[in-house]
Design an enzyme around this catalytic site. Structure first.
Site, PDB file in Angstrom:
ATOM      1  N   CYS A  16       7.405   7.834   5.012  1.00  0.00           N
ATOM      2  CA  CYS A  16       8.697   8.235   5.627  1.00  0.00           C
ATOM      3  C   CYS A  16       9.686   7.427   4.752  1.00  0.00           C
ATOM      4  O   CYS A  16      10.756   7.238   5.244  1.00  0.00           O
ATOM      5  CB  CYS A  16       9.005   8.317   6.779  1.00  0.00           C
ATOM      6  N   GLY A  17       9.062   6.778   3.632  1.00  0.00           N
ATOM      7  CA  GLY A  17      10.367   6.146   2.589  1.00  0.00           C
ATOM      8  C   GLY A  17      10.556   4.771   3.418  1.00  0.00           C
ATOM      9  O   GLY A  17       9.709   3.929   4.035  1.00  0.00           O
TER      10      GLY A  17
END
Length: 294
Positions: free
Chosen positions: A91-92
């Site tokens: 998710c970054g």
């Protein structure tokens, strides 16, 4: 130099990865709508509760009868950091941004001579903070089994924080989470929940004609019920905001990964075609040279 078979395997592997990241992006986009709706639905309730608390806090402060959850216990030596992150990655910078904000706050508090204790909601934040503040982590609350968080799911967390404050285990509690702005905007946020952060009215709101409210039962009884519920409500709001922020960040991260995989597949395909053409040209030269020799 890799052979044609190696290049074919790499191209197939990259394309398979691209299909996975594309599927994850679509799943995150589908779940984002529901998570965003839940987060936005919780905001008016939390804001209204803050308004009621602000009104009651003013009257309690004037009467000198403010509860400890509102006014504090008069000390500032032990700080509890309640860090809410996700249970999954891919998710970054979603999880790392929240953990970084909590780590910076912990370092600044320790530099000021304060004692720091950390309670993690979500294992990803705990994994990051354990590298530098492992000795300060009290516990890690696992939320992997909770698919759609409800108020009842986070109520034990709020009750635990209130009980710890009642036992004198900390003086100030700060909640860390990511506030959902949009798919590409998740804002790491720090909010003090014990004692409750009540904002005073300023400007036109303060000069406006005061509204007379009558509370039944008395204000002290309402605060005794409302303050512990406010702690749980803020944690619930943070969990919902985190849910929407997680899917927004994952959607963006998987979109970037899909694009990168597509570009990598194109580069490998171009390299494969050039290598194949060079081998064909080499074979033709060898055939022509052999024919001329005969």
């Amino acid at each position: 130099m890799p052979s044609l078979k190696d290049l074919r395997n790499r191209i197939a592997s990259v394309k398979a990865t691209q299909k996975i990241t594309k599927a994850m992006q679509m799943v995150a986009a589908a779940k984002l709508r529901r998570a965003q709706t839940a987060a936005e639905a919780a905001r008016p309730y939390a804001q209204r509760m803050e308004a009621v608390l602000a009104d009651l806090a003013g009257a309690a402060a004037a009467g000198g009868q403010a509860p400890p959850l509102l006014a504090g216990n008069g000390r500032d030596g032990v700080h509890l950091l309640l860090v809410c992150t996700g249970e999954r990655g891919l998710c970054g910078a979603f999880n790392s941004a929240i953990a970084r904000l909590a780590r910076e706050r912990a370092n600044s508090l320790k530099a000021a001579g304060k004692t720091v204790r950390i309670l993690c909601v979500g294992r990803k934040g705990a994994d990051i903070l354990r590298r530098t503040h492992g000795a300060d982590i009290l516990d890690v609350i696992d939320m992997r089994a909770v698919k759609s968080p409800t108020f009842a799911d986070v109520e034990p967390i709020g009750r635990r924080v209130v009980e710890m404050f009642g036992k004198g285990e900390f003086d100030v509690c700060t909640l860390f989470y990511s506030r959902f702005g949009s798919v590409i905007s998740q804002v790491p946020t720090a909010l003090r929940i014990v004692p409750a952060a009540v904002e005073a009215k300023e400007g036109a709101a303060a000069k406006a004609e005061p509204v007379v409210r009558e509370y039944e039962p008395d204000q002290g009884a309402i605060l005794a019920q409302l303050l512990p519920r406010n702690v749980t409500m803020q944690v619930y709001r943070a969990v919902l905001e985190n849910g929407a922020s997680f899917f927004g960040a994952q959607m963006s991260a998987m979109d970037n990964a899909t694009r990168n995989a597509g570009e990598m597949a194109k580069k490998y395909t171009l390299r494969y075609n050039r290598t194949r053409q060079a081998m064909i040209t080499k074979e033709l030269i060898e055939i022509i040279s052999g024919a001329e020799a005969l």
